[in-house]
Every structure is written in structure tokens, then in C-alpha cells.
Design a protein around this motif. Structure first.
Motif, mmCIF file in Angstrom:
data_model
loop_
_atom_site.group_PDB
_atom_site.id
_atom_site.type_symbol
_atom_site.label_atom_id
_atom_site.label_comp_id
_atom_site.label_asym_id
_atom_site.label_seq_id
_atom_site.Cartn_x
_atom_site.Cartn_y
_atom_site.Cartn_z
ATOM 1 N N ARG A 1 42.277 39.294 25.001
ATOM 2 C CA ARG A 1 41.094 40.136 25.175
ATOM 3 C C ARG A 1 41.457 41.441 25.870
ATOM 4 N NH1 ARG A 1 37.374 35.252 27.508
ATOM 5 N NH2 ARG A 1 39.414 34.803 28.446
ATOM 6 N N LEU A 2 40.732 42.487 25.534
ATOM 7 C CA LEU A 2 41.002 43.821 26.063
ATOM 8 C C LEU A 2 40.402 43.971 27.455
ATOM 9 C CD1 LEU A 2 42.157 46.672 25.354
ATOM 10 C CD2 LEU A 2 39.836 47.264 24.635
ATOM 11 N N VAL A 3 41.193 44.432 28.390
ATOM 12 C CA VAL A 3 40.710 44.636 29.755
ATOM 13 C C VAL A 3 39.896 45.926 29.805
ATOM 14 C CG1 VAL A 3 41.363 44.982 32.159
ATOM 15 C CG2 VAL A 3 42.661 43.388 30.727
ATOM 16 N N SER B 1 45.104 40.823 29.957
ATOM 17 C CA SER B 1 45.268 40.142 31.245
ATOM 18 C C SER B 1 46.224 38.972 31.106
ATOM 19 C CB SER B 1 43.914 39.663 31.774
ATOM 20 O OG SER B 1 43.359 38.694 30.908
ATOM 21 N N ILE B 2 46.688 38.490 32.249
ATOM 22 C CA ILE B 2 47.669 37.408 32.295
ATOM 23 C C ILE B 2 47.150 36.311 33.211
ATOM 24 C CG2 ILE B 2 50.014 36.791 32.974
ATOM 25 C CD1 ILE B 2 50.812 39.689 32.375
ATOM 26 N N SER C 1 35.251 45.348 36.283
ATOM 27 C CA SER C 1 36.244 45.091 35.244
ATOM 28 C C SER C 1 36.039 43.702 34.669
ATOM 29 C CB SER C 1 37.661 45.234 35.796
ATOM 30 O OG SER C 1 37.971 44.156 36.658
ATOM 31 N N TRP C 2 36.384 43.550 33.414
ATOM 32 C CA TRP C 2 36.337 42.253 32.740
ATOM 33 C C TRP C 2 37.230 42.312 31.506
ATOM 34 C CZ3 TRP C 2 32.156 45.609 32.455
ATOM 35 C CH2 TRP C 2 31.797 46.040 31.178
ATOM 36 N N ALA C 3 37.479 41.140 30.897
ATOM 37 C CA ALA C 3 38.246 41.051 29.659
ATOM 38 C C ALA C 3 37.266 40.947 28.504
ATOM 39 C CB ALA C 3 39.189 39.845 29.693
ATOM 40 N N GLU C 4 37.279 41.934 27.627
ATOM 41 C CA GLU C 4 36.317 42.049 26.535
ATOM 42 C C GLU C 4 36.864 41.388 25.274
ATOM 43 O OE1 GLU C 4 33.164 42.688 24.346
ATOM 44 O OE2 GLU C 4 33.163 43.427 26.420
ATOM 45 N N LYS D 1 31.945 34.478 26.614
ATOM 46 C CA LYS D 1 32.985 35.028 25.740
ATOM 47 C C LYS D 1 33.989 35.883 26.514
ATOM 48 C CE LYS D 1 30.198 35.237 21.512
ATOM 49 N NZ LYS D 1 29.721 36.123 20.423
ATOM 50 N N ASP D 2 33.456 36.648 27.434
ATOM 51 C CA ASP D 2 34.323 37.549 28.197
ATOM 52 C C ASP D 2 34.728 36.909 29.518
ATOM 53 O OD1 ASP D 2 33.913 39.269 26.130
ATOM 54 O OD2 ASP D 2 32.352 40.422 27.160
ATOM 55 N N ARG D 3 35.741 37.453 30.130
ATOM 56 C CA ARG D 3 36.285 36.905 31.377
ATOM 57 C C ARG D 3 36.102 37.907 32.502
ATOM 58 N NH1 ARG D 3 42.478 36.141 32.485
ATOM 59 N NH2 ARG D 3 42.445 35.102 34.503
ATOM 60 N N LYS D 4 35.543 37.453 33.604
ATOM 61 C CA LYS D 4 35.224 38.328 34.719
ATOM 62 C C LYS D 4 36.483 38.716 35.487
ATOM 63 C CE LYS D 4 30.571 36.450 35.551
ATOM 64 N NZ LYS D 4 29.683 35.836 36.557
ATOM 65 N N GLY D 5 36.441 39.934 36.053
ATOM 66 C CA GLY D 5 37.504 40.390 36.931
ATOM 67 C C GLY D 5 37.333 39.818 38.325
ATOM 68 N N PRO D 6 38.322 39.950 39.196
ATOM 69 C CA PRO D 6 39.568 40.700 39.012
ATOM 70 C C PRO D 6 40.556 39.976 38.102
ATOM 71 C CG PRO D 6 39.567 39.640 41.160
ATOM 72 C CD PRO D 6 38.218 39.387 40.557
ATOM 73 N N LEU D 7 41.349 40.760 37.380
ATOM 74 C CA LEU D 7 42.299 40.239 36.415
ATOM 75 C C LEU D 7 43.714 40.675 36.786
ATOM 76 C CD1 LEU D 7 40.263 41.263 33.248
ATOM 77 C CD2 LEU D 7 40.258 39.023 34.342
#
Length: 530
Positions: free
Chosen positions: A319-321, A361-362, A384-387, A401-407
Motif C-alpha cells: 500500500r502507498l504511504v 511501509s514495512i 499519515s496512513w497506508a492507502e 482497508k488502509d493502515r493507520k500511521g505511524p508507519l
């Protein structure tokens, strides 16, 4: 009348004493020799002064006069002030304290330079073959000298000192050399447009005291960045490594079939196509044998490195940060990082800026024996999040679907590995018997960054991007005694661009408004006091 004339003649005789003493001191100090001439002037002068003082004390009761006591007090006070000023200057020359109040510490040496100078094993000397001594260059060299008494510098006129210039092979005025134990390296050529550079001095200093080079191989053959200048290149990163005494070479595993034994670090810079299974196996074996690898993997690429990453507990998120606070110039797809992990690679970054265009992200999964440290950390949610929906025109966070920051955009990993070195059997026995192989513990290192664009020529010199790459390679080289820090600061452009209307307003306010306010204030004060 006779008494007055006699008194005046005594004054003239007394003035002859200080004159002779002054003349004697001048001759001795200027010539540097205290021979017959200075002594012939000093001895009579001192004798005249001593005679005059004795006569004043015994005959005229000079010491009991109020004017004498007042003059003596003034003389002692003056001498005390001069002694105090002399002590202050003496202490200031021996023990100094300086502070740099500029934003980027423009007049201070970089931490990398300071640590390197403190650890100098033996004296080094900088020789500048130039007639003129530029004040800016001299201040920089003085800063180096203050950090270590083993650092010296000297300006040499190549015309008058032709022999020394010939030994160093000087071809033109302005050449700067670094010398250590008969080893000489050209630092740069200074001229009115290109002044002495701290970066170049420090890099040459590091090279000359280390006395060895390090091999860094860049994997090729899968759409990686080219090493020479051009479109989508990392030539500036390669050049910076070369300046830091690294030797860089391309590596095609499909052709070579193995990783060279002299490889200190292997860099995989944005492989666009999948690696062969045999190539992945070679990288795994290299790491298991104590090797060091830097992986820079962009989103929407699949280099097929999962078998290697799984061994180290690293999972790539495709996913795109997104950085919701990104400025208008960079955009939301360029996360800006100001928070860094507690690691030698980033320990001197503070709250500096680095940015990563199109990053993934990793995730770190705990693995027995592997120590992982996050390096590059994005802002917390909702900044920030992973889109997951990268094709949407409007980037919004979607729960589930998306992943919350911090990443984590980068991670550094270490693992202890055991290597065995076979011992050749003894030749004295007719039949070789199996010999034990000693086991040595080594440390293998891996750095994974979910972006590679930050190291390209387009962004390498901006903010801390280049430092992230250079410090990662230096740490992977396992030379922890080598200082890892921010490169020397550059002067920022502080010019204020004014429009024509603003220029007119500024002129009117300074020439008319401010003087009018001053006269008005003065008139009001006069009116109140009249």
C-alpha cells in the motif's frame, strides 16, 4: 630664576633616561639580538632613572607629596588593569569557548568531522599552495586545528618554494594537499568561486588515515538504477561513496554466478523485475555467511525477495504511504519524515527532514536471533496512513482497508551467524585425518527501505536524503568506529524577494514615515515641557 632653570635642567636629564631605555628595548626587540648596542642604551637609561628617583625621595621629599601619592595610585591602577587584561588574553588563548548561534551551525564543524579529529592516530597536515590566504578558508582550517593538536596547516607560495611544490606535483596555484606519513592526497583546487570545503577535507582525511578501501557492489540486471549519470541514476550516491574511500562496482549475479569474496556490502537499488531463485539463494547465503545487504524496494514492484525477508522477519506492505500534511510542492504521496529510530544510522539526525516519493511501509515480525530497529517513522494517524486504493483521485482513509500511521519506511536488522574455517590437514601423516574446523561468530546486517527514489540524483542532495543512504552503507560496512553523522551544512538562501509595491512602501516608510514619527514625538515632548 636660577632655581627654576636648575629644575628644568633636571627634568631634561630625567627625560633622557626613559628615552634611552625605550631606544634600547626597541633595538633589542626588532633585531632579536641583545648585544652591545641595546645594552649601551639600556644601562645608562636605567642609571639615570634610578638616580632621579633617589634624588627626588631624599632631597625634595617627593614621596610625601600628595601629587606623588595620587600619581602613584593612578600608575598602580593602570598597571593592575594592564595585568588583568594580559591574564584574560593569556587564558583566552589557552582556554577558549565558542558558540554558534546560526540555525544550521554554519560556523561549526560537522559532528562527523569533530569525531574524526578527536580520534586522529597520528599528525596530519594540510598544505595550501597559494599566494593569498583567504580568510574564509583560514577560519575553516583554524576550526580543524582547535579540535586536535595533531592537525596542522600551512600556506606555501609555489613560486618561492618551488622545490616543495615540485615534490607534491603542483600544477596550478590553489591546489590543496593532505599529508600523513609521506602519503599525499589532493583535496581540491581553491579559487575565488570554489573555496575550501569541509566535506572534501574530512573525506580525504578519512581516506588517508584508514589506509584501506571497501567494496560495495550494486546489483544489476533487473531494472535497477544505473550507476553513471543519466535518467533514473544514482551517480551522485556512487560518487559520494567513492569520495568516502568506497570502491563501487556493478554486479550481475546471473552472469557471475556468485557474490565476490571481497564484497563488503551489496546494494539492491529498486529491482523492477523479479530476481531468479538462484540469485535470491546467493543473497541468502551471503547474509548467512556474515554479509551485509541494503534493499531499497519501491511499491508496485515484486523482486521476489520474500524467502530472504521472511528469514529476517520483514514484511513489505504494497500500500502507498500517504502524508496528509505534505506541502503543496511535494504532495500527499511524498511522506516527510522527521522522526527517526535510535540507531547509529540516524542518531545525529535530530528532527531533520528526509522525504520519500512513492513509498511502501514495512512491518517487523519478531524472529529469534534477529534484532530489528525502525529507522524512518512517519507521522501518526490521521497525518499519515497506508492507502490501498491508489487509483482514487481523492485520498481518504478507509477503515478496514488502509493502515493507520505511524508507519516504518525503513528498518535496520542484525543477526549473529556462525562461520567455520577449515584447517588444512598436516602433511607429515601419510593419511590425512579429519581436522576440526573452528567456529567464529560474526554479525550479519540488513537494511530495508520501502523506497529508492530518495537516493536518486534528483533528490540525493536535498535535506537528509543523501545522509540516509551514506550512513546506511557505512553502518552495513560494520565500521562502527567510523563517525556516522550529518554532512557539513550549507549556507541557506535568506534573501527576501519584494514586489515593486513593497519596495516603494519600504522606501516611503524609512524616508518619510519614520522621520515624521520621530519629529512628532520630539514636538509632543517639547509641548509638554514648555
Amino acid at each position: 630664576m636660577k632655581a627654576i632653570r636648575k629644575k628644568q635642567s633636571w627634568k631634561l636629564i630625567f627625560l633622557l633616561g626613559p628615552f634611552l631605555v625605550t631606544a634600547g628595548l626597541t633595538v633589542g626587540l626588532v633585531s632579536g639580538k641583545w648585544g652591545i648596542t641595546p645594552l649601551a642604551l639600556l644601562i645608562p637609561g636605567i642609571a639615570i632613572i634610578a638616580t632621579w628617583l633617589i634624588w627626588q625621595i631624599k632631597v625634595t621629599n617627593w614621596w610625601g607629596k600628595r601629587s606623588t601619592q595620587a600619581g602613584t595610585n593612578a600608575l598602580l591602577a593602570t598597571l593592575a588593569v594592564l595585568v588583568i587584561l594580559g591574564l584574560i588574553n593569556f587564558l583566552g588563548s589557552r582556554y577558549y569557548w565558542r558558540t554558534d548561534l546560526t540555525e544550521t551551525k554554519l560556523f561549526s564543524l560537522a559532528p562527523q568531522t569533530q569525531e574524526l579529529l578527536k580520534k586522529l592516530p597520528e599528525p596530519v597536515k594540510v598544505l595550501i599552495f597559494d599566494v593569498t590566504q583567504n580568510s574564509q578558508d583560514r577560519d575553516l582550517l583554524e576550526n580543524y586545528r582547535r579540535q586536535s593538536d595533531k592537525f596542522k596547516f600551512e600556506y606555501i607560495d609555489p613560486q618561492t618554494s618551488y622545490g616543495i611544490a615540485k615534490q607534491f606535483g603542483v600544477k596550478e596555484p590553489g591546489e590543496v594537499y593532505l599529508e600523513n606519513n609521506q602519503i599525499r592526497k589532493l583535496v581540491q583546487v581553491v579559487n575565488p568561486r570554489d573555496r575550501l570545503s569541509e566535506t572534501r577535507i574530512t573525506n580525504r582525511l578519512q581516506q588517508i588515515i584508514s589506509g584501506k578501501t571497501t567494496k560495495v557492489y550494486f546489483l544489476q540486471g533487473h531494472g535497477e538504477y544505473q550507476l553513471t549519470a543519466g535518467e533514473n541514476a544514482i551517480s551522485q550516491a556512487v560518487q559520494s561513496l567513492n569520495e568516502k574511500n568506497f570502491v563501487t562496482e556493478p554486479l550481475n549475479l546471473a552472469e557471475k554466478g556468485k557474490i565476490p569474496e571481497d564484497a563488503n556490502v551489496v546494494v539492491v537499488a529498486s529491482a523492477k523485475r523479479a530476481l531468479l531463485d538462484s540469485e535470491v539463494k546467493l543473497l541468502q547465503d551471503y547474509l548467512n555467511g556474515g554479509g551485509n545487504v541494503l534493499l531499497m524496494i519501491d511499491p508496485d514492484t515484486e523482486p521476489k525477495l520474500d524467502p530472504l525477508l521472511n528469514e529476517w522477519g520483514v514484511k513489505l506492505d504494497n500500500r502507498l504511504v500517504v502524508d496528509a500534511t505534505g506541502n503543496e510542492t511535494l504532495g500527499p504521496a511524498v511522506p516527510i519524515v522527521t522522526q527517526y529510530g535510535n540507531h547509529p544510522i540516524t542518531e545525529k539526525f535530530g528532527n531533520g527532514i528526509s522525504f520519500y516519493r512513492l513509498a511502501r511501509s514495512i512491518e517487523i515480525i519478531p524472529v529469534n536471533g534477529v534484532q530489528a530497529t525502525p529507522l524512518l517513522i512517519t507521522k501518526p494517524f490521521p497525518n499519515s496512513w497506508a492507502e490501498s486504493d491508489q487509483k482514487s483521485e481523492k485520498l481518504e482513509f478507509n477503515e478496514g482497508k488502509d493502515r493507520k500511521g505511524p508507519l516504518n519506511l525503513g528498518v535496520a536488522l542484525t543477526r549473529k551467524v556462525s562461520t567455520t574455517t577449515p584447517i588444512p590437514p598436516a602433511t607429515s601423516t601419510p593419511t590425512p585425518t579429519p581436522t576440526p574446523t573452528p567456529t567464529t561468530n560474526k554479525e550479519s546486517r540488513l537494511v530495508v527501505i520501502g523506497n529508492s527514489d530518495f537516493a536518486t540524483d534528483r533528490f540525493f542532495q536535498q535535506q537528509l536524503n543523501g545522509d540516509v543512504f551514506l550512513n546506511s552503507v557505512t553502518w552495513l560496512n560494520q565500521q562502527d568506529q567510523q563517525p556516522l553523522s550529518i554532512r557539513p551544512k550549507e549556507l541557506k538562501n535568506r534573501r527576501i524577494n519584494l514586489s515593486s509595491a513593497q519596495v516603494i512602501l519600504l522606501r516611503l516608510s524609512s524616508l518619510l514615515v519614520l522621520p515624521f514619527l520621530g519629529f512628532l514625538s520630539a514636538g509632543l515632548l517639547w509641548w509638554q515641557r514648555r
